[in-house]
Design an enzyme around this catalytic site. Structure first.
Site, PDB file in Angstrom:
ATOM      1  N   LYS A  70     -75.299  30.416 106.309  1.00  0.00           N
ATOM      2  CA  LYS A  70     -76.391  31.165 105.776  1.00  0.00           C
ATOM      3  C   LYS A  70     -76.876  32.148 106.884  1.00  0.00           C
ATOM      4  O   LYS A  70     -77.456  33.140 106.528  1.00  0.00           O
ATOM      5  CB  LYS A  70     -77.811  30.162 105.613  1.00  0.00           C
ATOM      6  N   ASP A 125     -69.106  12.889 106.477  1.00  0.00           N
ATOM      7  CA  ASP A 125     -69.832  13.585 107.643  1.00  0.00           C
ATOM      8  C   ASP A 125     -71.177  14.213 107.017  1.00  0.00           C
ATOM      9  O   ASP A 125     -71.339  15.048 106.120  1.00  0.00           O
ATOM     10  CB  ASP A 125     -68.777  14.970 107.981  1.00  0.00           C
ATOM     11  N   ILE A 126     -72.056  14.059 107.841  1.00  0.00           N
ATOM     12  CA  ILE A 126     -73.533  14.410 107.476  1.00  0.00           C
ATOM     13  C   ILE A 126     -73.872  15.830 108.336  1.00  0.00           C
ATOM     14  O   ILE A 126     -74.100  16.858 107.858  1.00  0.00           O
ATOM     15  CB  ILE A 126     -74.717  13.436 107.689  1.00  0.00           C
ATOM     16  N   ASP A 164     -36.206  21.658  54.824  1.00  0.00           N
ATOM     17  CA  ASP A 164     -35.365  22.661  55.088  1.00  0.00           C
ATOM     18  C   ASP A 164     -34.496  22.457  56.327  1.00  0.00           C
ATOM     19  O   ASP A 164     -33.389  22.623  56.242  1.00  0.00           O
ATOM     20  CB  ASP A 164     -35.807  24.041  54.984  1.00  0.00           C
ATOM     21  N   THR A 216     -65.471  15.457 121.209  1.00  0.00           N
ATOM     22  CA  THR A 216     -65.344  17.014 121.548  1.00  0.00           C
ATOM     23  C   THR A 216     -65.596  17.361 122.792  1.00  0.00           C
ATOM     24  O   THR A 216     -64.559  18.129 123.329  1.00  0.00           O
ATOM     25  CB  THR A 216     -66.071  17.993 120.439  1.00  0.00           C
ATOM     26  N   ARG A 276     -45.406  37.764  96.760  1.00  0.00           N
ATOM     27  CA  ARG A 276     -45.227  39.155  96.764  1.00  0.00           C
ATOM     28  C   ARG A 276     -46.091  39.913  95.502  1.00  0.00           C
ATOM     29  O   ARG A 276     -46.677  40.753  95.597  1.00  0.00           O
ATOM     30  CB  ARG A 276     -43.919  39.777  96.881  1.00  0.00           C
ATOM     31  N   HIS A 309     -37.129  31.271  81.981  1.00  0.00           N
ATOM     32  CA  HIS A 309     -38.503  31.620  81.983  1.00  0.00           C
ATOM     33  C   HIS A 309     -39.195  30.296  81.204  1.00  0.00           C
ATOM     34  O   HIS A 309     -39.970  30.382  80.146  1.00  0.00           O
ATOM     35  CB  HIS A 309     -38.459  32.670  80.516  1.00  0.00           C
ATOM     36  N   ARG A 336     -74.104   8.313 114.629  1.00  0.00           N
ATOM     37  CA  ARG A 336     -74.442   8.633 113.347  1.00  0.00           C
ATOM     38  C   ARG A 336     -75.338  10.028 113.130  1.00  0.00           C
ATOM     39  O   ARG A 336     -75.343  10.739 112.295  1.00  0.00           O
ATOM     40  CB  ARG A 336     -75.166   7.721 112.287  1.00  0.00           C
TER      41      ARG A 336
END
Length: 550
Positions: free
Chosen positions: A133, A121-122, A503, A34, A233, A298, A61
């Site tokens: 927090k 990921d730790i 029936d 990064t 919506r 429906h 790590r």
């Protein structure tokens, strides 16, 4: 805001975020890749190892797990904490921006263990939890799509406690889902699912079967993580709020569909389209290699057709019930061509779902600005074949809890059906028996379907007794054939559940039905079999019931 800690896997939107912070005089503290990315963007950055005085170890790590980092995040900005902060070399951190290693996106059931472990990921999870927090004093960003609103609020001075609390909740939801996915992988099961062994329906001989295989594997705790696709919506009715969600990871099914034209999809559009695509899967399976079309209203089918061309398949689905298809959803298993589009054009439809559209078809339907055309070519399992099977499990709310079950994706092959009457089946009737049976699977129970000539003729669904479903289906079918002569039409009948009384067979015989397929499993099966023998109607039992109550 004076200090921001940024450590991300996905660099999406990162340069713009960091540039905006830098312009406001915020110190950028970062790690490894990064930090290198920010430098490439021409931004000054402090390596985290410089801030802590501790180098990254174990090949990266361990890099952010240091008291100076967590004291800076968890500090309550109380003067009484100054000595503690000084003791560990910490300064307050006002923003934590972290997104996690792509375990969810890159790890599947077949991923080797050593590769999967490296993607757990730790430090990132720990940073997100600490920042969540500390939300009264810290802003936590856990997804790139949060950056734009954050920057707007930063500019407006609107980083209020309510907003920070919402971001904290989203960060904790992210870490919770992340841990569940890892736990699922280590346990050898799909995330959120009871067990892969429960995916198939059990072997059964109707309604009286015992517990299916895998029933004992449902866990004591069941978690379901969903990511919002879009707000809607409203829900089923205008007074109900609603949104569309999908599981984490690559979009599939309707979440991956492209809306080519028409208004945004509504709650009911999505619900009906999902039902239509599921039923299309069943119908296409009944006629391999043929074009298939299903019309749904429906969530229940009102027409289905299979044929050599999509034009003919749609014509059959439309003519099966030209009244009910009005305002309905149509799903087809082939690319919509110009001829099919011209048949669709005069019909008022809400949605057409297909694996593609020819330029000619788009030109024909383009003037219908409110018609939603869904392209499902990017959805897993779509294409010349219909949709892939449903999720391995279904969750339904009930009063005081939720019901979880294996999805009804299994079915008895026609080769496994058992003829229980003396009358033999004319093989020419089998394709329509298969079609009627698959359409019945998609109906709300109780359901009876009459079909002939690759077309549903009459559908009786959602009835509270089976004879009413049969009478409704037979009445509608007679209206569809010349002179109401179902025998001459070669009509067959399917039922999603067994016949508790003879029936239905009596009504079918009176109407001229040529063959019947049903699950069997009633204590009075023999009465229906005897009635079919008296009428000379061949009857087959599938051994598998397909009730659907919602």
């Amino acid at each position: 805001m004076e200090r921001a800690l940024i450590s991300v896997w996905s660099k999406e939107g990162l340069a713009e975020l960091a540039e905006a912070l830098h312009r406001r005089g915020v110190e950028l503290v970062s790690t490894g890749g990064t930090a290198a990315h920010l430098r490439e963007a021409g931004l000054p950055v402090t390596e985290l190892s410089q801030a802590t005085g501790a180098p990254e170890v174990l090949g990266g790590r361990v890099k952010s797990l240091h008291p100076a980092v967590y004291a800076g995040i968890l500090s309550r900005r109380d003067p009484s904490e100054a000595a503690d902060l000084q003791a560990v070399g910490a300064r307050p951190i006002d923003l934590v921006c972290v997104n996690l290693y792509p375990f969810v996106e890159q790890v599947g059931e077949g991923t080797p263990l050593d590769e999967a472990l490296e993607l757990i990921d730790i430090g990132g999870v720990s940073l997100l939890r600490a920042a969540a927090k500390g939300f009264p004093h810290v802003v936590v960003l856990s997804r790139p799509d949060q950056y734009s609103e954050f920057l707007r609020r930063l500019e407006e001075g609107a980083l209020d406690p309510g907003y920070r609390r919402l971001l904290a909740a989203e960060a904790l939801e992210r870490t919770s889902a992340y841990d569940r996915r890892i736990a699922a992988y280590l346990a050898g099961r799909p995330v959120g699912a009871p067990s892969t062994a429960t995916a198939g329906a059990p072997e059964s001989s109707g309604a009286g079967a015992g517990a299916p295989e895998g029933a004992e594997r449902f866990p004591e705790a069941f978690s379901l993580r969903l990511v919002r696709v879009s707000p809607l919506r409203y829900g089923e009715n205008p007074h109900q709020a609603a949104a569309f969600y999908h599981p984490p990871g690559p979009s599939r099914g309707l979440a991956a569909a492209r809306l080519l034209q028409g208004r945004e999809l509504s709650f009911n559009n999505l619900n009906d389209a999902s039902s239509a695509w599921r039923i299309l899967d069943h119908v296409a399976a009944a006629a391999p290699g043929q074009a298939a079309a299903v019309a749904v209203k429906h969530t229940s089918p009102c027409g289905a057709g299979v044929a050599g061309t999509l034009e003919e398949a749609f014509r059959k689905a439309y003519e099966a019930d030209p009244v009910s298809i009005f305002g309905g959803i149509v799903a087809v298993n082939r690319c919509v061509d110009g001829a099919t589009a011209r048949l669709m054009d005069p019909v008022f439809l809400e949605v057409v779902a297909a694996p593609g559209y020819t330029p000619e078809a788009l030109g024909v339907l383009g003037h219908k600005k409110n018609l939603r055309l869904l392209d499902l070519s990017g959805a897993a399992g779509s294409g010349e074949a219909a949709a892939e099977p449903e999720a391995d499990w279904e969750v339904r709310p009930v009063w005081g809890g939720y019901l979880v079950q294996a999805a009804d994706v299994a079915d008895a092959a026609p080769s496994e059906w058992q003829r229980v009457t003396r009358a033999e089946l004319d093989p020419a009737l089998l394709p329509d028996l298969r079609l009627a049976w698959q359409v019945a699977r998609g109906c709300i129970s109780n359901a009876v379907v009459v079909a002939a000539g690759g077309q549903s003729l009459g559908i009786g669904a959602g009835q509270v007794n089976r004879i009413d479903a049969a009478l409704q289906a037979l009445e509608r079918a007679r209206a569809r054939v010349p002179g109401g002569d179902l025998r001459a039409a070669g009509a067959v009948l399917a039922s999603d559940g067994f016949f508790p009384f003879p029936d239905v067979v009596q009504a079918a015989a009176k109407a001229g039905i040529r063959a019947i397929v049903q699950p069997g499993g009633s204590k009075r099966d023999e009465e229906s079999i005897e009635e079919a023998d008296r009428a000379g109607i061949p009857m087959l039992l599938t051994g598998m019931r397909h009730f659907r109550h919602a």
